[in-house]
Design an enzyme around this catalytic site. Sequence first.
Site, PDB file in Angstrom:
ATOM      1  N   ASN A 153      44.062   0.210   4.812  1.00 24.66           N
ATOM      2  CA  ASN A 153      44.989  -0.393   5.735  1.00 24.66           C
ATOM      3  C   ASN A 153      44.550  -1.711   6.328  1.00 24.66           C
ATOM      4  O   ASN A 153      43.484  -1.501   7.125  1.00 24.66           O
ATOM      5  CB  ASN A 153      45.521   0.600   6.881  1.00 24.66           C
ATOM      6  CG  ASN A 153      46.393  -0.102   7.871  1.00 24.66           C
ATOM      7  OD1 ASN A 153      47.118  -1.136   7.729  1.00 24.66           O
ATOM      8  ND2 ASN A 153      46.417   0.794   9.086  1.00 24.66           N
ATOM      9  N   TRP A 154      44.730  -2.658   5.828  1.00 27.82           N
ATOM     10  CA  TRP A 154      44.247  -4.045   6.211  1.00 27.82           C
ATOM     11  C   TRP A 154      44.849  -4.404   7.753  1.00 27.82           C
ATOM     12  O   TRP A 154      44.118  -5.462   8.346  1.00 27.82           O
ATOM     13  CB  TRP A 154      44.706  -5.342   5.368  1.00 27.82           C
ATOM     14  CG  TRP A 154      43.844  -5.301   3.819  1.00 27.82           C
ATOM     15  CD1 TRP A 154      42.547  -4.300   3.901  1.00 27.82           C
ATOM     16  CD2 TRP A 154      44.007  -6.001   2.959  1.00 27.82           C
ATOM     17  NE1 TRP A 154      42.121  -4.548   2.435  1.00 27.82           N
ATOM     18  CE2 TRP A 154      42.977  -5.602   1.893  1.00 27.82           C
ATOM     19  CE3 TRP A 154      44.883  -7.122   2.641  1.00 27.82           C
ATOM     20  CZ2 TRP A 154      42.811  -6.388   0.716  1.00 27.82           C
ATOM     21  CZ3 TRP A 154      44.673  -7.621   1.323  1.00 27.82           C
ATOM     22  CH2 TRP A 154      43.801  -7.440   0.585  1.00 27.82           C
ATOM     23  N   LYS A 155      45.668  -3.767   8.357  1.00 27.23           N
ATOM     24  CA  LYS A 155      46.186  -4.394   9.452  1.00 27.23           C
ATOM     25  C   LYS A 155      46.553  -5.640   9.597  1.00 27.23           C
ATOM     26  O   LYS A 155      46.841  -6.184   8.439  1.00 27.23           O
ATOM     27  CB  LYS A 155      45.236  -3.682  10.796  1.00 27.23           C
ATOM     28  CG  LYS A 155      44.951  -2.365  10.477  1.00 27.23           C
ATOM     29  CD  LYS A 155      44.217  -1.569  11.544  1.00 27.23           C
ATOM     30  CE  LYS A 155      43.890  -0.007  11.226  1.00 27.23           C
ATOM     31  NZ  LYS A 155      43.421   0.674  12.499  1.00 27.23           N
ATOM     32  N   HIS A 213      52.111   4.761  12.044  1.00 26.76           N
ATOM     33  CA  HIS A 213      50.639   4.477  12.313  1.00 26.76           C
ATOM     34  C   HIS A 213      50.643   4.683  13.874  1.00 26.76           C
ATOM     35  O   HIS A 213      51.525   3.742  14.677  1.00 26.76           O
ATOM     36  CB  HIS A 213      50.037   3.362  11.717  1.00 26.76           C
ATOM     37  CG  HIS A 213      48.799   2.900  11.960  1.00 26.76           C
ATOM     38  ND1 HIS A 213      48.120   2.644  13.219  1.00 26.76           N
ATOM     39  CD2 HIS A 213      47.645   3.228  11.117  1.00 26.76           C
ATOM     40  CE1 HIS A 213      46.711   2.750  13.075  1.00 26.76           C
ATOM     41  NE2 HIS A 213      46.468   3.138  11.921  1.00 26.76           N
ATOM     42  N   GLU A 217      49.188   2.535  15.823  1.00 31.90           N
ATOM     43  CA  GLU A 217      49.257   1.265  16.616  1.00 31.90           C
ATOM     44  C   GLU A 217      50.840   1.060  16.795  1.00 31.90           C
ATOM     45  O   GLU A 217      50.953   0.304  17.754  1.00 31.90           O
ATOM     46  CB  GLU A 217      48.330   0.408  15.968  1.00 31.90           C
ATOM     47  CG  GLU A 217      46.964   0.783  15.721  1.00 31.90           C
ATOM     48  CD  GLU A 217      46.096   0.183  14.672  1.00 31.90           C
ATOM     49  OE1 GLU A 217      46.692  -0.432  13.961  1.00 31.90           O
ATOM     50  OE2 GLU A 217      44.937   0.614  14.686  1.00 31.90           O
ATOM     51  N   GLU A 229      45.195  11.137  11.638  1.00 30.33           N
ATOM     52  CA  GLU A 229      44.273  10.138  12.310  1.00 30.33           C
ATOM     53  C   GLU A 229      44.121  10.364  13.683  1.00 30.33           C
ATOM     54  O   GLU A 229      45.056   9.937  14.430  1.00 30.33           O
ATOM     55  CB  GLU A 229      45.102   8.666  12.047  1.00 30.33           C
ATOM     56  CG  GLU A 229      45.006   8.253  10.439  1.00 30.33           C
ATOM     57  CD  GLU A 229      45.107   6.876  10.361  1.00 30.33           C
ATOM     58  OE1 GLU A 229      44.235   6.252   9.460  1.00 30.33           O
ATOM     59  OE2 GLU A 229      45.348   6.061  11.091  1.00 30.33           O
ATOM     60  N   GLY A 235      38.789   3.096  14.553  1.00 31.24           N
ATOM     61  CA  GLY A 235      38.234   1.598  14.918  1.00 31.24           C
ATOM     62  C   GLY A 235      36.988   2.021  16.096  1.00 31.24           C
ATOM     63  O   GLY A 235      36.430   0.964  16.422  1.00 31.24           O
ATOM     64  N   SER A 276      37.626   5.810  11.306  1.00 33.14           N
ATOM     65  CA  SER A 276      36.250   5.479  11.125  1.00 33.14           C
ATOM     66  C   SER A 276      35.520   6.075   9.699  1.00 33.14           C
ATOM     67  O   SER A 276      34.473   6.550   9.669  1.00 33.14           O
ATOM     68  CB  SER A 276      35.567   5.898  12.322  1.00 33.14           C
ATOM     69  OG  SER A 276      35.870   5.167  13.529  1.00 33.14           O
ATOM     70  N   GLY A 334      40.779   1.700   7.774  1.00 33.48           N
ATOM     71  CA  GLY A 334      41.091   0.443   8.249  1.00 33.48           C
ATOM     72  C   GLY A 334      39.704  -0.581   8.113  1.00 33.48           C
ATOM     73  O   GLY A 334      39.796  -1.267   7.015  1.00 33.48           O
ATOM     74  N   GLY A 335      38.999  -0.485   9.040  1.00 32.53           N
ATOM     75  CA  GLY A 335      38.015  -1.638   8.831  1.00 32.53           C
ATOM     76  C   GLY A 335      36.935  -1.719   7.578  1.00 32.53           C
ATOM     77  O   GLY A 335      36.583  -2.726   7.065  1.00 32.53           O
TER      78      GLY A 335
HETATM   79  O1  LIG Z   1      44.863   3.154   9.052  1.00 36.68           O
HETATM   80  C1  LIG Z   1      43.564   3.288   9.290  1.00 36.68           C
HETATM   81  C2  LIG Z   1      43.295   3.832  10.780  1.00 36.68           C
HETATM   82  O2  LIG Z   1      43.833   3.316  11.590  1.00 36.68           O
HETATM   83  C3  LIG Z   1      41.494   3.831  10.637  1.00 36.68           C
HETATM   84  O3  LIG Z   1      40.917   2.681  11.175  1.00 36.68           O
HETATM   85  P1  LIG Z   1      39.237   2.811  10.905  1.00 36.68           P
HETATM   86  O4  LIG Z   1      39.114   2.965   9.454  1.00 36.68           O
HETATM   87  O5  LIG Z   1      39.031   1.022  11.381  1.00 36.68           O
HETATM   88  O6  LIG Z   1      38.853   3.439  12.039  1.00 36.68           O
END
Ligand SMILES: O=C[C@H](O)COP(=O)(O)O
Length: 250
Positions: free
Chosen positions: A9-11, A94, A96, A166, A172, A212, A233-234
């Site tokens: 998920n590149w956000k 999600h 967010e 999640e 994050g 994470s 994500g990251g």
């Molecule tokens: O969609 C992915 C999640 O929000 C996890 O993000 P993260 O891997 O940066 O903790």
Amino acid sequence: MRKPIIAGNWKMFKTVSEATAFFADVKGKAEVDGVEAVICAPFTTLPALVEAAKGTSIAIGAQNVHFEDNGAYTGEISGIMLKDLGVKYVIIGHSERRAYFAETDEVVNKKVQAAFKHGLTPIVCVGEKLEEREAEQTKNVCKVQTEAAFQGLSAAQAAEVVIAYEPIWAIGTGKSSTSADAEDVIAFIRGVVAGLYDAATANAVRIQYGGSVKPNNVSEYMGQSNIDGALVGGASLEPASFIQLVEGAK
Ligand SMILES: O=C[C@H](O)COP(=O)(O)O
């Protein structure tokens, strides 16, 4: 037998040229037999990514969809539009989006239904806030969110849904859930789906852990019997790291 699924998920990261360069780096490498790799990217990069992914086993997903097909919804993108591009997956609900864009369980359900209407596979996110975990409400929160998201779906549709568990406090932050804790909650969520449908449907649903996940811990999660992949994500933003995540899901 559920096929493991690693979804990046590149956000709100990457321009078109950055996305194209990323894809060139992972092509052929993040393609591992027995593992499904998905990149969920910003809307602006989707046409280029869908084009680049042709002939590869990497699927492209969006990070949101509106529940209506079209209309006066300034700034929104519909399922018709995503399907038209050749997008396969869409992340829905999600945390967010729930937190910053006021998405309720009802809206999440409408979006899940819209995804199916247009042949998109939803990746539905559920998970508790830190205060809910501390109040021992984790399972209750996940149950309410899962039941709401699946409302109105047939068993055949339900079996296609990907759920991403999640815990919000792990997103994050570098504070990942232990694999045993994640397995416990994910097994519970599978039981919730069984309660809504039946054991066969629940056993078909793929449930990811997210929060994470990194190349050095992904195999720990994958070693758990109910965890079928990760929403990342990251660590999905760098080609080398994304390739390692997909390899780690074997
Ligand atoms: O969609 C992915 C999640 O929000 C996890 O993000 P993260 O891997 O940066 O903790």
